[in-house]
Design a protein around this motif. Structure first.
Motif, PDB file in Angstrom:
ATOM      1  N   GLU A   1       5.355   7.052  50.163  1.00  0.00           N
ATOM      2  CA  GLU A   1       5.044   6.474  48.848  1.00  0.00           C
ATOM      3  C   GLU A   1       5.298   7.503  47.738  1.00  0.00           C
ATOM      4  OE1 GLU A   1       1.502   4.021  46.530  1.00  0.00           O
ATOM      5  OE2 GLU A   1       1.078   4.938  48.456  1.00  0.00           O
ATOM      6  N   PHE A   2       4.876   8.754  47.979  1.00  0.00           N
ATOM      7  CA  PHE A   2       5.071   9.815  46.979  1.00  0.00           C
ATOM      8  C   PHE A   2       6.561  10.041  46.721  1.00  0.00           C
ATOM      9  CE2 PHE A   2       5.582  14.163  45.481  1.00  0.00           C
ATOM     10  CZ  PHE A   2       4.602  14.243  44.492  1.00  0.00           C
ATOM     11  N   ARG A   3       7.342  10.120  47.821  1.00  0.00           N
ATOM     12  CA  ARG A   3       8.796  10.337  47.698  1.00  0.00           C
ATOM     13  C   ARG A   3       9.463   9.189  46.949  1.00  0.00           C
ATOM     14  NH1 ARG A   3       8.649  12.249  52.980  1.00  0.00           N
ATOM     15  NH2 ARG A   3       9.291  10.209  53.749  1.00  0.00           N
ATOM     16  N   ARG A   4       9.033   7.968  47.293  1.00  0.00           N
ATOM     17  CA  ARG A   4       9.636   6.775  46.695  1.00  0.00           C
ATOM     18  C   ARG A   4       9.470   6.789  45.171  1.00  0.00           C
ATOM     19  NH1 ARG A   4       7.888   0.644  48.135  1.00  0.00           N
ATOM     20  NH2 ARG A   4       9.854  -0.396  47.777  1.00  0.00           N
ATOM     21  N   ILE A   5       8.269   7.142  44.714  1.00  0.00           N
ATOM     22  CA  ILE A   5       8.013   7.176  43.266  1.00  0.00           C
ATOM     23  C   ILE A   5       8.703   8.377  42.632  1.00  0.00           C
ATOM     24  CG2 ILE A   5       6.211   7.383  41.489  1.00  0.00           C
ATOM     25  CD1 ILE A   5       4.318   5.922  43.457  1.00  0.00           C
ATOM     26  N   ASN A   6       8.583   9.523  43.306  1.00  0.00           N
ATOM     27  CA  ASN A   6       9.156  10.770  42.784  1.00  0.00           C
ATOM     28  C   ASN A   6      10.681  10.689  42.659  1.00  0.00           C
ATOM     29  OD1 ASN A   6       8.017  13.168  41.819  1.00  0.00           O
ATOM     30  ND2 ASN A   6       8.850  14.326  43.545  1.00  0.00           N
ATOM     31  N   ASP A   7      11.311  10.079  43.674  1.00  0.00           N
ATOM     32  CA  ASP A   7      12.782   9.988  43.690  1.00  0.00           C
ATOM     33  C   ASP A   7      13.317   9.082  42.584  1.00  0.00           C
ATOM     34  OD1 ASP A   7      12.736  11.646  45.852  1.00  0.00           O
ATOM     35  OD2 ASP A   7      13.305  10.119  47.339  1.00  0.00           O
ATOM     36  N   LEU A   8      12.479   8.147  42.119  1.00  0.00           N
ATOM     37  CA  LEU A   8      12.941   7.218  41.090  1.00  0.00           C
ATOM     38  C   LEU A   8      13.298   7.924  39.793  1.00  0.00           C
ATOM     39  CD1 LEU A   8      10.633   4.140  41.676  1.00  0.00           C
ATOM     40  CD2 LEU A   8      13.115   4.084  41.583  1.00  0.00           C
ATOM     41  N   GLU A   9      12.578   9.007  39.488  1.00  0.00           N
ATOM     42  CA  GLU A   9      12.855   9.748  38.258  1.00  0.00           C
ATOM     43  C   GLU A   9      14.281  10.307  38.283  1.00  0.00           C
ATOM     44  OE1 GLU A   9      10.475  12.974  35.583  1.00  0.00           O
ATOM     45  OE2 GLU A   9       9.373  11.711  36.977  1.00  0.00           O
ATOM     46  N   SER A  10      14.653  10.922  39.425  1.00  0.00           N
ATOM     47  CA  SER A  10      16.010  11.482  39.511  1.00  0.00           C
ATOM     48  C   SER A  10      17.055  10.367  39.616  1.00  0.00           C
ATOM     49  CB  SER A  10      16.126  12.453  40.697  1.00  0.00           C
ATOM     50  OG  SER A  10      15.760  11.816  41.888  1.00  0.00           O
ATOM     51  N   ARG A  11      16.690   9.211  40.225  1.00  0.00           N
ATOM     52  CA  ARG A  11      17.632   8.081  40.291  1.00  0.00           C
ATOM     53  C   ARG A  11      17.933   7.551  38.886  1.00  0.00           C
ATOM     54  NH1 ARG A  11      16.015   3.516  44.478  1.00  0.00           N
ATOM     55  NH2 ARG A  11      17.969   2.641  43.710  1.00  0.00           N
ATOM     56  N   ILE A  12      16.906   7.493  38.030  1.00  0.00           N
ATOM     57  CA  ILE A  12      17.113   7.024  36.654  1.00  0.00           C
ATOM     58  C   ILE A  12      17.958   8.045  35.871  1.00  0.00           C
ATOM     59  CG2 ILE A  12      15.976   6.403  34.468  1.00  0.00           C
ATOM     60  CD1 ILE A  12      13.592   5.368  36.179  1.00  0.00           C
ATOM     61  N   ASP A  13      17.693   9.343  36.098  1.00  0.00           N
ATOM     62  CA  ASP A  13      18.507  10.392  35.454  1.00  0.00           C
ATOM     63  C   ASP A  13      19.973  10.256  35.871  1.00  0.00           C
ATOM     64  OD1 ASP A  13      16.313  11.462  34.196  1.00  0.00           O
ATOM     65  OD2 ASP A  13      15.963  13.032  35.689  1.00  0.00           O
ATOM     66  N   ASP A  14      20.190  10.077  37.188  1.00  0.00           N
ATOM     67  CA  ASP A  14      21.558   9.940  37.711  1.00  0.00           C
ATOM     68  C   ASP A  14      22.242   8.697  37.143  1.00  0.00           C
ATOM     69  OD1 ASP A  14      21.140  12.200  39.192  1.00  0.00           O
ATOM     70  OD2 ASP A  14      20.802  11.168  41.102  1.00  0.00           O
ATOM     71  N   LEU A  15      21.457   7.609  36.992  1.00  0.00           N
ATOM     72  CA  LEU A  15      22.000   6.377  36.430  1.00  0.00           C
ATOM     73  C   LEU A  15      22.486   6.615  34.994  1.00  0.00           C
ATOM     74  CD1 LEU A  15      22.487   3.286  36.415  1.00  0.00           C
ATOM     75  CD2 LEU A  15      20.099   3.020  35.704  1.00  0.00           C
ATOM     76  N   GLU A  16      21.695   7.357  34.232  1.00  0.00           N
ATOM     77  CA  GLU A  16      22.053   7.652  32.840  1.00  0.00           C
ATOM     78  C   GLU A  16      23.390   8.395  32.776  1.00  0.00           C
ATOM     79  OE1 GLU A  16      19.250   8.370  29.011  1.00  0.00           O
ATOM     80  OE2 GLU A  16      18.863   9.646  30.749  1.00  0.00           O
ATOM     81  N   ILE A  17      23.577   9.359  33.703  1.00  0.00           N
ATOM     82  CA  ILE A  17      24.832  10.137  33.757  1.00  0.00           C
ATOM     83  C   ILE A  17      25.998   9.228  34.155  1.00  0.00           C
ATOM     84  CG2 ILE A  17      26.037  12.010  34.970  1.00  0.00           C
ATOM     85  CD1 ILE A  17      23.163  13.335  35.188  1.00  0.00           C
ATOM     86  N   MET A  18      25.761   8.348  35.150  1.00  0.00           N
ATOM     87  CA  MET A  18      26.794   7.393  35.593  1.00  0.00           C
ATOM     88  C   MET A  18      27.285   6.534  34.430  1.00  0.00           C
ATOM     89  SD  MET A  18      25.225   5.950  39.194  1.00  0.00           S
ATOM     90  CE  MET A  18      26.408   4.637  39.442  1.00  0.00           C
ATOM     91  N   VAL A  19      26.327   6.060  33.626  1.00  0.00           N
ATOM     92  CA  VAL A  19      26.661   5.194  32.484  1.00  0.00           C
ATOM     93  C   VAL A  19      27.466   5.960  31.446  1.00  0.00           C
ATOM     94  CG1 VAL A  19      25.684   3.868  30.556  1.00  0.00           C
ATOM     95  CG2 VAL A  19      24.685   3.664  32.846  1.00  0.00           C
ATOM     96  N   GLU A  20      27.043   7.200  31.140  1.00  0.00           N
ATOM     97  CA  GLU A  20      27.756   8.029  30.151  1.00  0.00           C
ATOM     98  C   GLU A  20      29.205   8.259  30.572  1.00  0.00           C
ATOM     99  OE1 GLU A  20      25.586  11.653  29.575  1.00  0.00           O
ATOM    100  OE2 GLU A  20      23.837  10.615  28.735  1.00  0.00           O
ATOM    101  N   LEU A  21      29.396   8.619  31.864  1.00  0.00           N
ATOM    102  CA  LEU A  21      30.751   8.873  32.378  1.00  0.00           C
ATOM    103  C   LEU A  21      31.601   7.605  32.355  1.00  0.00           C
ATOM    104  CD1 LEU A  21      29.902  11.210  35.412  1.00  0.00           C
ATOM    105  CD2 LEU A  21      31.064  11.868  33.294  1.00  0.00           C
ATOM    106  N   ALA A  22      30.979   6.477  32.749  1.00  0.00           N
ATOM    107  CA  ALA A  22      31.715   5.202  32.762  1.00  0.00           C
ATOM    108  C   ALA A  22      32.185   4.823  31.365  1.00  0.00           C
ATOM    109  CB  ALA A  22      30.825   4.108  33.332  1.00  0.00           C
ATOM    110  N   GLU A  23      31.328   5.072  30.372  1.00  0.00           N
ATOM    111  CA  GLU A  23      31.685   4.702  28.999  1.00  0.00           C
ATOM    112  C   GLU A  23      32.715   5.660  28.401  1.00  0.00           C
ATOM    113  OE1 GLU A  23      27.940   4.259  27.014  1.00  0.00           O
ATOM    114  OE2 GLU A  23      27.584   2.262  27.883  1.00  0.00           O
ATOM    115  N   GLU A  24      32.561   6.963  28.730  1.00  0.00           N
ATOM    116  CA  GLU A  24      33.520   7.969  28.246  1.00  0.00           C
ATOM    117  C   GLU A  24      34.925   7.666  28.752  1.00  0.00           C
ATOM    118  OE1 GLU A  24      32.308  11.937  29.222  1.00  0.00           O
ATOM    119  OE2 GLU A  24      30.483  11.790  27.998  1.00  0.00           O
TER     120      GLU A  24
END
Length: 370
Positions: free
Chosen positions: A64-87
């Protein structure tokens, strides 16, 4: 329709912050540290049952701790994916970002529903009993279909299950079955399944191919723990022993090891034949009996509170879900209005949508455990 990531990503972060606050990540971290310390004790396996409980609780808390904790980095990674896709104006990368957004949103929704489970017994493992109702052999077959549905749901999630007692019907299916789902919050999650389930289909047991309606009752109770204070005086219990039986009434045990326990004041009966010895079956039957009496006590307290509040209407209808296979295909929850158009996937354990809708509905009705 194009996804507005500039609005979606901050919304994901806000939901995650809310989940972290309700979950109390610091408290969860401390609980994991305590469980890890207990799991490292050299005498841990002197008591195998206690050791299993500690290691199971530790792995679930860590997950449960990992699942919640990992979401923060998944959202960060998503933000980078979107920036690269748009660039780079990369439509494939944007499509991948949309898939990841949907995946993160689904995980957050599941975690959000978990935060709604704040009842006294919601954290417990669950004991589920399914009984065939009206509908003859079709109802017995339906009881077995429902058992498989819940066992498959637990299997998809990696939750251990244990069939504790089975009463087979003469022609096909089950008169009744009791099984345990051993996982944190199994009771809170599955408690919304309690009630009468209805199946409408062309009966495979009718040689004229007529449509048949059959019913099965589902009861969900929290598993009692040794620390719970439900004392049952010996003179209130009647215990009978008998031989375990399999399909068609065949004996599967040559000794009288199965136990039928009756609570005389309430008439509640618990049968247990899964364990190897009469002593083990008696202990298992007593735990389920204590669980049932605990639930009865709570229901009486809830009824009294409702009476004092002037609300005497029942919270749960006689029929809470319909599974229709003919003349059309649909599974519909009559309390939440949630429905699925593929009954086979529901019978294969895909019931998360019903569970989430049920939990949200219960909270909205103000009938969650306080």
């Amino acid at each position: 329709m194009s996804v507005d990531f500039s609005a979606e990503i901050p919304a994901l972060r806000a939901t995650l912050t809310s989940i972290e606050k309700v979950t109390d990540m610091d408290a969860l971290k401390k609980r994991i540290a305590v469980l890890e310390e207990q799991a490292a004790a050299p005498d841990l396996w002197d008591d195998p049952e206690s050791a299993q409980k500690v290691t199971s609780q530790m792995s679930h808390a860590q997950a449960e701790f990992r699942r919640i904790n990992d979401l923060e980095s998944r959202i960060d990674d998503l933000e980078i994916m979107v920036e690269l896709a748009e660039e780079e104006n990369d439509s494939d990368a944007r499509h991948e970002a949309e898939k990841e957004l949907a995946s993160i949103r689904k995980t957050l929704e599941e975690l959000e529903v978990r935060t709604l489970l704040s009842g006294e017994y919601d954290e417990r493992s669950a004991v589920i009993t399914i009984r065939a109702g009206a509908g003859g052999v079709d109802a017995a077959d339906f009881a077995e279909i429902l058992m498989r549905m819940y066992l498959r749901w637990a299997e998809h999630r990696g939750y251990p299950t244990k069939v504790m007692d089975t009463s087979y019907a003469e022609e096909a299916g089950l008169k009744s079955v009791t099984f345990e789902v051993d996982a944190p919050y199994a009771y809170g999650t599955l408690s919304v399944e309690g009630g009468t389930h209805r199946l409408v289909r062309i009966s495979p047991f009718d040689n004229q191919g007529r449509r048949q309606t059959s019913f099965a009752a589902v009861e969900v109770i929290p598993l009692i723990e040794s620390t719970d204070s439900i004392e049952i005086p010996e003179n209130e219990l009647k215990v009978d022993v008998f031989r375990s039986s399999g399909p068609g009434g065949q004996s599967v045990n040559t000794t009288d090891s199965a136990v039928r326990m009756t609570h005389i004041p309430t008439g509640i009966v618990v049968s247990m034949q899964d364990e190897k010895s009469q002593i083990q079956n008696r202990a298992a039957a007593l735990r389920v009996m204590q669980s049932r009496l605990l639930l009865v006590k709570k229901q009486e307290e809830d009824a009294k509170r409702k009476e004092l509040a002037g609300d005497v209407k029942a919270s749960w209808g006689d029929q809470m879900r319909s599974y229709v296979l003919n003349p059309y295909q649909m599974v519909k929850d009559l309390r939440t209005e949630y429905s699925e158009g593929n009954p086979q996937s529901v019978f294969d354990g895909e019931i998360d949508g019903f569970l989430e809708a049920g939990i949200r509905w219960r909270v909205g009705q103000g009938t969650s455990e306080d």
